[in-house]
Design an enzyme around this catalytic site. Structure first.
Site, PDB file in Angstrom:
ATOM      1  N   ASP A   9       0.823  -1.208   0.000  1.00 41.98           N
ATOM      2  CA  ASP A   9       0.000   0.000   0.000  1.00 41.98           C
ATOM      3  C   ASP A   9       0.865   1.269   0.000  1.00 41.98           C
ATOM      4  OD1 ASP A   9      -2.280   1.492   0.041  1.00 41.98           O
ATOM      5  OD2 ASP A   9      -2.754   1.153   2.144  1.00 41.98           O
ATOM      6  N   LEU A  61      11.071 -20.420  -4.878  1.00 40.64           N
ATOM      7  CA  LEU A  61      10.147 -19.462  -4.258  1.00 40.64           C
ATOM      8  C   LEU A  61       8.797 -19.579  -4.963  1.00 40.64           C
ATOM      9  CD1 LEU A  61       9.472 -16.971  -2.441  1.00 40.64           C
ATOM     10  CD2 LEU A  61      10.280 -15.530  -4.312  1.00 40.64           C
ATOM     11  N   HIS A  82       2.838   3.404  -8.926  1.00 40.60           N
ATOM     12  CA  HIS A  82       2.682   1.961  -9.163  1.00 40.60           C
ATOM     13  C   HIS A  82       3.923   1.412  -9.869  1.00 40.60           C
ATOM     14  CE1 HIS A  82      -1.333   2.082  -7.668  1.00 40.60           C
ATOM     15  NE2 HIS A  82      -1.852   2.727  -8.696  1.00 40.60           N
TER      16      HIS A  82
HETATM   17  C1  FPP Z   1      -1.800   0.199  -3.383  1.00 40.97           C
HETATM   18  O1  FPP Z   1      -1.393   1.538  -3.447  1.00 40.97           O
HETATM   19  C2  FPP Z   1      -1.284  -0.557  -4.516  1.00 40.97           C
HETATM   20  C3  FPP Z   1      -2.027  -1.201  -5.449  1.00 40.97           C
HETATM   21  C4  FPP Z   1      -3.510  -1.227  -5.429  1.00 40.97           C
HETATM   22  C5  FPP Z   1      -1.437  -1.887  -6.598  1.00 40.97           C
HETATM   23  C6  FPP Z   1      -0.171  -2.629  -6.335  1.00 40.97           C
HETATM   24  C7  FPP Z   1       0.475  -2.918  -7.626  1.00 40.97           C
HETATM   25  C8  FPP Z   1       1.785  -2.850  -7.888  1.00 40.97           C
HETATM   26  C9  FPP Z   1       2.804  -2.645  -6.851  1.00 40.97           C
HETATM   27  C10 FPP Z   1       2.274  -2.975  -9.282  1.00 40.97           C
HETATM   28  C11 FPP Z   1       2.133  -4.290  -9.979  1.00 40.97           C
HETATM   29  C12 FPP Z   1       2.303  -5.496  -9.155  1.00 40.97           C
HETATM   30  C13 FPP Z   1       3.117  -6.555  -9.387  1.00 40.97           C
HETATM   31  C14 FPP Z   1       2.915  -7.764  -8.552  1.00 40.97           C
HETATM   32  C15 FPP Z   1       4.188  -6.578 -10.399  1.00 40.97           C
HETATM   33  P1  FPP Z   1      -2.507   2.675  -3.556  1.00 40.97           P
HETATM   34  O2  FPP Z   1      -2.721   2.993  -4.974  1.00 40.97           O
HETATM   35  O3  FPP Z   1      -3.727   2.229  -2.829  1.00 40.97           O
HETATM   36  O4  FPP Z   1      -1.797   3.838  -2.792  1.00 40.97           O
HETATM   37  P2  FPP Z   1      -2.513   4.978  -1.937  1.00 40.97           P
HETATM   38  O5  FPP Z   1      -3.261   4.269  -0.825  1.00 40.97           O
HETATM   39  O6  FPP Z   1      -1.381   5.790  -1.434  1.00 40.97           O
HETATM   40  O7  FPP Z   1      -3.419   5.718  -2.870  1.00 40.97           O
END
Ligand code: FPP
Length: 251
Positions: free
Chosen positions: A19, A132, A36
């Site tokens: 997050d 893994l 992201h």
């Molecule tokens: C949460 O941050 C993150 C996500 C919903 C997406 C996670 C995805 C990635 C890290 C990229 C792709 C993944 C892989 C496995 C290669 P948020 O957008 O909720 O952040 P915020 O709460 O600060 O708005």
């Protein structure tokens, strides 16, 4: 699973809610997509960390059943990023014996056929690897998992009676039932929630929350989290250690 442990061993399974990508980007006046994108680098770093510490299973919550509430443009961008990341990192994953699998409701991803093709290909290409087990939760929700597990059980036991329902009889129907349940749950960005990630599987998991935004989480952060885990005293409902079980003074 032992009844009591001081958790000196490395966690056999780590589950992470990644997050804070959006807030990381906002703080730098960058787009959420840049956050992201940096988040993908953090994924790579944590995978390296797991390989280094010989953690055998890692599950990353990439997209929840509730994340459809985001703007379509962000959803599309996230899925595209995942496809690109898979293509870019496939060589590394194969070289290091990583077995990839995706958990979640694929039916509702059917509008994203190229994404589904890519997931299938990645699973196929890494099948048989065993250094893994890297599971990516995509369109996953803990409640969805409970429902699909119950449906699976009912479909296999059409004339079941209530006594047939038990932890042991239902467990095999949950996602990742072939792997140990998570020993360690990590959530970044200072939020203290499960957000519909594993609900059944976290019954005895140790929780670790850090204020670090996901794009800044790295191998060192993972080592710190594992260190905290190793200092926890896990009792699994037992009393642990050598305790006086003579209740003669009160009974
Ligand atoms: C949460 O941050 C993150 C996500 C919903 C997406 C996670 C995805 C990635 C890290 C990229 C792709 C993944 C892989 C496995 C290669 P948020 O957008 O909720 O952040 P915020 O709460 O600060 O708005």
């Amino acid at each position: 699973m032992s009844q009591s442990s001081s958790a000196v061993e490395v966690p056999q399974h780590i589950a992470i809610v990644m997050d804070g990508n959006g807030r990381w980007a906002e703080k730098r006046s960058m787009s959420r997509l840049s956050g992201h994108s940096k988040g993908v680098d953090a994924v790579e770093s944590v995978v390296r960390g797991c390989l280094c510490h010989r953690v055998p299973c890692l599950t990353l919550f990439a997209f929840s059943t509730e994340n459809w509430r985001r703007p379509v443009s962000e959803v599309d961008a996230l899925f595209s990023l995942l496809v690109v990341a898979l293509r870019q990192h496939m060589g590394f994953l194969k070289e290091h014996g990583v077995c990839l699998s995706f958990i979640g409701d694929r039916f509702f991803l059917s509008n994203y056929s190229s994404l589904l093709d890519e997931l299938g290909r990645a699973e196929e290409e890494t099948r048989g690897n065993n250094k893994l087990f890297l599971n990516i939760a995509l369109n996953y929700g803990g409640r969805w998992d409970i429902i699909q597990a119950v449906k699976g059980f009912v479909s296999d036991h059409p004339s079941f009676s209530p006594e047939d329902i038990s932890v042991e009889s239902l467990s095999p129907y949950f996602c990742l039932s072939h792997l140990p349940e998570p020993d360690l749950f990590i959530r970044t960005s200072g939020e203290y929630r499960i957000s519909n990630f594993f609900l059944w599987q976290l019954a005895y998991t140790e929780f670790y929350f850090t204020p670090v935004f996901w794009p800044d989480f790295n191998e060192k952060s993972l080592t710190d989290a594992i260190g905290v885990f190793q200092r926890r005293n896990r009792r699994f409902g037992s009393v642990g250690g050598s305790v006086d079980c003579d209740f003669g003074d009160v009974l």
